[in-house]
Design a protein around this motif. Structure first.
Motif, PDB file in Angstrom:
ATOM      1  N   PRO A 102       0.812  -1.230   0.000  1.00 23.57           N
ATOM      2  CA  PRO A 102       0.000   0.000   0.000  1.00 23.57           C
ATOM      3  C   PRO A 102       0.839   1.271   0.000  1.00 23.57           C
ATOM      4  CG  PRO A 102      -0.854  -1.595   1.590  1.00 23.57           C
ATOM      5  CD  PRO A 102       0.470  -2.105   1.142  1.00 23.57           C
ATOM      6  N   LEU A 103       1.950   1.262   0.747  1.00 19.82           N
ATOM      7  CA  LEU A 103       2.809   2.445   0.790  1.00 19.82           C
ATOM      8  C   LEU A 103       3.543   2.641  -0.530  1.00 19.82           C
ATOM      9  CD1 LEU A 103       4.292   1.955   4.376  1.00 19.82           C
ATOM     10  CD2 LEU A 103       2.446   3.495   3.686  1.00 19.82           C
ATOM     11  N   ALA A 104       3.953   1.555  -1.161  1.00 16.19           N
ATOM     12  CA  ALA A 104       4.616   1.671  -2.462  1.00 16.19           C
ATOM     13  C   ALA A 104       3.648   2.181  -3.523  1.00 16.19           C
ATOM     14  CB  ALA A 104       5.196   0.316  -2.874  1.00 16.19           C
ATOM     15  N   ASP A 105       2.393   1.744  -3.467  1.00 16.60           N
ATOM     16  CA  ASP A 105       1.387   2.250  -4.403  1.00 16.60           C
ATOM     17  C   ASP A 105       1.179   3.755  -4.207  1.00 16.60           C
ATOM     18  OD1 ASP A 105       1.056  -0.207  -5.516  1.00 16.60           O
ATOM     19  OD2 ASP A 105      -0.828  -0.680  -4.492  1.00 16.60           O
ATOM     20  N   ASN A 109       6.010  19.731  -2.317  1.00 16.75           N
ATOM     21  CA  ASN A 109       5.029  18.974  -1.551  1.00 16.75           C
ATOM     22  C   ASN A 109       5.071  17.491  -1.907  1.00 16.75           C
ATOM     23  OD1 ASN A 109       4.080  19.768  -4.097  1.00 16.75           O
ATOM     24  ND2 ASN A 109       1.963  19.343  -3.532  1.00 16.75           N
ATOM     25  N   PHE A 110       5.356  17.168  -3.183  1.00 13.29           N
ATOM     26  CA  PHE A 110       5.484  15.764  -3.565  1.00 13.29           C
ATOM     27  C   PHE A 110       6.720  15.142  -2.915  1.00 13.29           C
ATOM     28  CE2 PHE A 110       3.162  17.673  -7.170  1.00 13.29           C
ATOM     29  CZ  PHE A 110       2.027  16.882  -7.150  1.00 13.29           C
ATOM     30  N   HIS A 111       7.820  15.904  -2.853  1.00 15.72           N
ATOM     31  CA  HIS A 111       9.032  15.386  -2.213  1.00 15.72           C
ATOM     32  C   HIS A 111       8.753  15.033  -0.761  1.00 15.72           C
ATOM     33  CE1 HIS A 111      11.327  18.131  -5.267  1.00 15.72           C
ATOM     34  NE2 HIS A 111      10.630  17.182  -5.854  1.00 15.72           N
ATOM     35  N   SER A 112       8.067  15.887  -0.063  1.00 14.98           N
ATOM     36  CA  SER A 112       7.781  15.630   1.347  1.00 14.98           C
ATOM     37  C   SER A 112       6.913  14.387   1.513  1.00 14.98           C
ATOM     38  CB  SER A 112       7.085  16.843   1.971  1.00 14.98           C
ATOM     39  OG  SER A 112       7.890  18.001   1.869  1.00 14.98           O
ATOM     40  N   THR A 113       5.938  14.209   0.636  1.00 16.36           N
ATOM     41  CA  THR A 113       5.061  13.038   0.718  1.00 16.36           C
ATOM     42  C   THR A 113       5.839  11.754   0.497  1.00 16.36           C
ATOM     43  OG1 THR A 113       3.171  14.334  -0.063  1.00 16.36           O
ATOM     44  CG2 THR A 113       3.023  11.938  -0.260  1.00 16.36           C
ATOM     45  N   ILE A 114       6.669  11.734  -0.545  1.00 15.53           N
ATOM     46  CA  ILE A 114       7.439  10.525  -0.844  1.00 15.53           C
ATOM     47  C   ILE A 114       8.423  10.229   0.285  1.00 15.53           C
ATOM     48  CG2 ILE A 114       9.111   9.510  -2.431  1.00 15.53           C
ATOM     49  CD1 ILE A 114       7.738  11.043  -4.678  1.00 15.53           C
ATOM     50  N   ASN A 115       9.050  11.252   0.858  1.00 16.00           N
ATOM     51  CA  ASN A 115       9.978  11.027   1.973  1.00 16.00           C
ATOM     52  C   ASN A 115       9.261  10.460   3.193  1.00 16.00           C
ATOM     53  OD1 ASN A 115      12.225  11.921   0.581  1.00 16.00           O
ATOM     54  ND2 ASN A 115      11.991  14.046   1.253  1.00 16.00           N
ATOM     55  N   LEU A 116       8.057  10.939   3.471  1.00 19.32           N
ATOM     56  CA  LEU A 116       7.286  10.407   4.594  1.00 19.32           C
ATOM     57  C   LEU A 116       6.942   8.940   4.367  1.00 19.32           C
ATOM     58  CD1 LEU A 116       5.657  10.650   7.208  1.00 19.32           C
ATOM     59  CD2 LEU A 116       3.752  11.539   5.841  1.00 19.32           C
ATOM     60  N   LEU A 117       6.513   8.606   3.156  1.00 16.52           N
ATOM     61  CA  LEU A 117       6.199   7.212   2.851  1.00 16.52           C
ATOM     62  C   LEU A 117       7.445   6.339   2.950  1.00 16.52           C
ATOM     63  CD1 LEU A 117       3.827   7.816  -0.209  1.00 16.52           C
ATOM     64  CD2 LEU A 117       3.152   7.042   2.074  1.00 16.52           C
ATOM     65  N   ALA A 118       8.588   6.853   2.541  1.00 20.51           N
ATOM     66  CA  ALA A 118       9.832   6.085   2.661  1.00 20.51           C
ATOM     67  C   ALA A 118      10.166   5.805   4.124  1.00 20.51           C
ATOM     68  CB  ALA A 118      10.972   6.834   1.980  1.00 20.51           C
ATOM     69  N   GLY A 158      12.344  -2.542   8.692  1.00 16.29           N
ATOM     70  CA  GLY A 158      13.622  -2.589   9.379  1.00 16.29           C
ATOM     71  C   GLY A 158      14.789  -2.118   8.540  1.00 16.29           C
ATOM     72  N   LEU A 159      14.537  -1.463   7.408  1.00 20.48           N
ATOM     73  CA  LEU A 159      15.625  -0.983   6.565  1.00 20.48           C
ATOM     74  C   LEU A 159      16.191   0.315   7.134  1.00 20.48           C
ATOM     75  CD1 LEU A 159      14.348  -1.578   2.923  1.00 20.48           C
ATOM     76  CD2 LEU A 159      15.682  -3.083   4.391  1.00 20.48           C
ATOM     77  N   PRO A 160      17.507   0.458   7.162  1.00 23.15           N
ATOM     78  CA  PRO A 160      18.109   1.706   7.644  1.00 23.15           C
ATOM     79  C   PRO A 160      17.738   2.878   6.736  1.00 23.15           C
ATOM     80  CG  PRO A 160      19.729  -0.070   7.537  1.00 23.15           C
ATOM     81  CD  PRO A 160      18.511  -0.557   6.832  1.00 23.15           C
ATOM     82  N   ALA A 161      17.930   4.081   7.271  1.00 21.61           N
ATOM     83  CA  ALA A 161      17.542   5.281   6.524  1.00 21.61           C
ATOM     84  C   ALA A 161      18.321   5.412   5.229  1.00 21.61           C
ATOM     85  CB  ALA A 161      17.753   6.520   7.401  1.00 21.61           C
ATOM     86  N   HIS A 162      19.604   5.005   5.229  1.00 24.23           N
ATOM     87  CA  HIS A 162      20.384   5.167   4.006  1.00 24.23           C
ATOM     88  C   HIS A 162      19.955   4.172   2.927  1.00 24.23           C
ATOM     89  CE1 HIS A 162      22.682   2.227   6.428  1.00 24.23           C
ATOM     90  NE2 HIS A 162      23.033   1.700   5.266  1.00 24.23           N
ATOM     91  N   TYR A 163      19.302   3.059   3.305  1.00 25.04           N
ATOM     92  CA  TYR A 163      18.741   2.162   2.308  1.00 25.04           C
ATOM     93  C   TYR A 163      17.581   2.824   1.571  1.00 25.04           C
ATOM     94  CZ  TYR A 163      21.255  -2.117   3.647  1.00 25.04           C
ATOM     95  OH  TYR A 163      22.213  -3.065   3.862  1.00 25.04           O
ATOM     96  N   MET A 164      16.831   3.661   2.288  1.00 21.39           N
ATOM     97  CA  MET A 164      15.658   4.310   1.715  1.00 21.39           C
ATOM     98  C   MET A 164      15.985   5.667   1.110  1.00 21.39           C
ATOM     99  SD  MET A 164      13.493   1.976   2.340  1.00 21.39           S
ATOM    100  CE  MET A 164      12.100   2.858   1.659  1.00 21.39           C
ATOM    101  N   GLY A 165      17.273   6.015   1.051  1.00 22.12           N
ATOM    102  CA  GLY A 165      17.665   7.293   0.474  1.00 22.12           C
ATOM    103  C   GLY A 165      17.394   8.472   1.385  1.00 22.12           C
ATOM    104  N   GLN A 166      17.193   8.200   2.684  1.00 19.38           N
ATOM    105  CA  GLN A 166      16.872   9.269   3.624  1.00 19.38           C
ATOM    106  C   GLN A 166      18.110   9.876   4.273  1.00 19.38           C
ATOM    107  OE1 GLN A 166      13.418  10.220   4.166  1.00 19.38           O
ATOM    108  NE2 GLN A 166      13.527   9.062   2.258  1.00 19.38           N
ATOM    109  N   ALA A 167      19.229   9.168   4.230  1.00 19.79           N
ATOM    110  CA  ALA A 167      20.460   9.664   4.836  1.00 19.79           C
ATOM    111  C   ALA A 167      21.562   9.553   3.795  1.00 19.79           C
ATOM    112  CB  ALA A 167      20.815   8.875   6.087  1.00 19.79           C
ATOM    113  N   THR A 168      22.097  10.662   3.382  1.00 20.09           N
ATOM    114  CA  THR A 168      23.133  10.672   2.344  1.00 20.09           C
ATOM    115  C   THR A 168      24.502  11.047   2.901  1.00 20.09           C
ATOM    116  OG1 THR A 168      22.560  12.956   1.802  1.00 20.09           O
ATOM    117  CG2 THR A 168      21.474  11.221   0.537  1.00 20.09           C
TER     118      THR A 168
END
Length: 469
Positions: free
Chosen positions: A228-231, A304-313, A321-331
């Motif tokens: 559901p989150l990926a959709d 606003n789209f960036h914020s939505t996608i980041n929240l879903l990530a 259980g994936l770390p933040a850097h796996y989801m592109g949240q920590a660079t």
């Protein structure tokens, strides 16, 4: 129940679960339907709309599967050279299970389960055959009292290589004392074409179950919470790309015109999307010229789209259980190796859980294989253990340093140190042979030195008497 009853019952059950399994498989492959989009908009945009798919399901499964590598088997009571373990590893390699196990792990994570079928080898009696099977083609029935497999059925088709049409259907029914081969033409009844009276006392089928529960022995998909989150993320990304069209070509407005005024170079009316996205509008002069007004709105922002996608990530990361850097949240570069291990703690623990459940399936398959080879169930194999590569991410230097300290203090034998450093059984056998050969060469050199050395006079021996002139 007769074999025919089992075949018909399990075939119908496979028909019932296949649509759900196909949906999970398509989501893993990154082929979801266009979600949250009104049908009228999809029809209006036509081929111009390309959905942006954020395939988090493949990421979630891949992050776990990449940490699951079988490196050998350990048999209780084995000799110091690990003879039984090496034999089981030989069978494993002969069946190309290094690749097959990876495929089985992926299918189990995506669809909740996968299977390993074990059978006799007509070309080599000492090497039983093992094949991994997909739950899209195979299903098992469990005894409600013991929760063990009491019957299993595999179904597959033979297609015309040119037209792709189904020419014939085949099936294999696995029961405790025999395996029955089935076939049918078209939609006809299943007919037994061959049978093997193996007399194992159980179906020759091992299960690899993902997150099984007491009342759900068939396992559950890793993607249940993620889809559901990926959709939603794919929908947000698709909307962002549509908005990018308006960002590059800001919304325009025209007052004092009717739809009939907007035509192409041939005088054909433009549809609404062409009116919105067209670079140039061509209109005819009418008696409304005095009231005509054309302009454009300010450009749209996409943050606003960036914020939505980041929240879903973030939500996907917390559930999987994936770390933040796996989801592109920590660079940013992590401050230390300890911080990396801390971030990956849940992922490592989830991987270790899968090692336990999948290991039981691999061990069960090896027990069946040895029963086929020896003709008896071996009680010592009940303690068989699958050896996995460490699912954590310590550096090789850290592992080597820890092992050297344990060996130097006499806590760990040298051969156990080889296992801790995750050398394969073949590498350990070579190292053992090299070590024995080195000892043999040293011993032979010492013997040669002793036999070829000049004799020395004994200490304190009397010198020969001198003749005085």
């Amino acid at each position: 129940m007769t074999p025919d009853d089992w075949a018909m019952s399990l075939s119908r059950e496979l028909d019932n679960v296949t649509p759900h399994l196909e949906t999970l498989n398509l989501r893993y492959e990154g082929k979801p339907p266009i979600a949250f989009l009104h049908p009228a908009i999809a029809a209006e945009l036509g081929e111009r709309l390309q959905q942006v798919v954020i395939n988090w399901p493949r990421l979630v499964v891949g992050a776990l599967e990449e940490r699951l590598d079988v490196t050998g088997f350990r048999v209780p009571g084995d000799d110091s050279t690990g003879t039984r373990g090496k034999e089981l590893w030989r069978i494993w390699k002969a069946n190309r299970m290094a690749t097959g196990s990876q495929q089985a792990h992926v299918d189990a994570m995506v669809m909740g389960r996968s299977y390993i079928v074990v059978g006799s080898n007509p070309d080599d009696a000492d090497t039983p055959l093992m094949t991994v099977e997909s739950p899209r083609q195979m299903i098992a029935s469990h005894d409600p009292a013991t929760r063990k497999v009491r019957a299993a059925f595999k179904r597959y088709v033979d297609r015309d290589p040119i037209t792709g049409s189904i020419m014939a259907q085949y099936g294999a029914l696995y029961l405790p004392d025999a395996t029955y081969q089935y076939s049918r033409l078209g939609n006809g009844a299943w007919q037994i074409s061959d049978q093997d009276e193996h007399k194992l006392g159980r179906p020759p089928v091992a299960e690899l179950l993902n997150q099984p529960r007491i009342m759900n022995p068939m396992g559950a998909s890793e993607l249940a919470d993620v889809i559901p989150l990926a959709d939603a993320a794919s929908k947000a990304a698709t909307d962002m790309m549509i908005s990018a069209e308006f960002h590059a070509m800001p919304r325009r407005y025209a007052l004092g015109f009717s739809e009939d005024d907007f035509t192409d170079e041939d005088g054909n009316p433009l549809n609404r999307w062409q009116q919105i996205a067209g670079a140039v509008w061509s209109t005819e002069r009418t008696n409304r010229d005095d009231g005509v007004q054309v302009g454009q709105f300010p450009e749209a922002q996409l943050s606003n789209f960036h914020s939505t996608i980041n929240l879903l990530a973030q939500l996907v990361g917390s559930l999987s259980g994936l770390p933040a850097h796996y989801m592109g949240q920590a660079t940013d570069n992590p401050p230390s190796a300890d911080s990396i291990r801390s971030n990956e703690a849940r992922l490592v623990k989830r991987s270790e859980r899968r090692c336990g459940s999948y290991g039981e399936g691999h061990e069960d398959a090896q027990r069946i294989g040895q029963r086929i080879v020896t003709g008896r169930w071996e009680p010592e194999l009940m303690g068989l253990e699958t050896i996995w590569r460490n699912p954590a991410t310590p550096t090789y230097a850290q592992m080597a340093d820890a092992v050297v300290k344990l060996v130097s203090q006499g806590i760990l034998p040298i051969e156990m140190a080889w296992e801790q450093l995750e050398y394969s059984p073949e590498q350990i056998a070579r190292m053992r042979a090299m070590q024995d050969d080195a000892v043999t060469r040293v011993t032979e050199a010492d013997l040669r030195a002793l036999t070829t050395a000049a004799p020395q006079p004994p200490t304190g021996a009397l010198e020969p008497a001198r003749t005085v002139q």
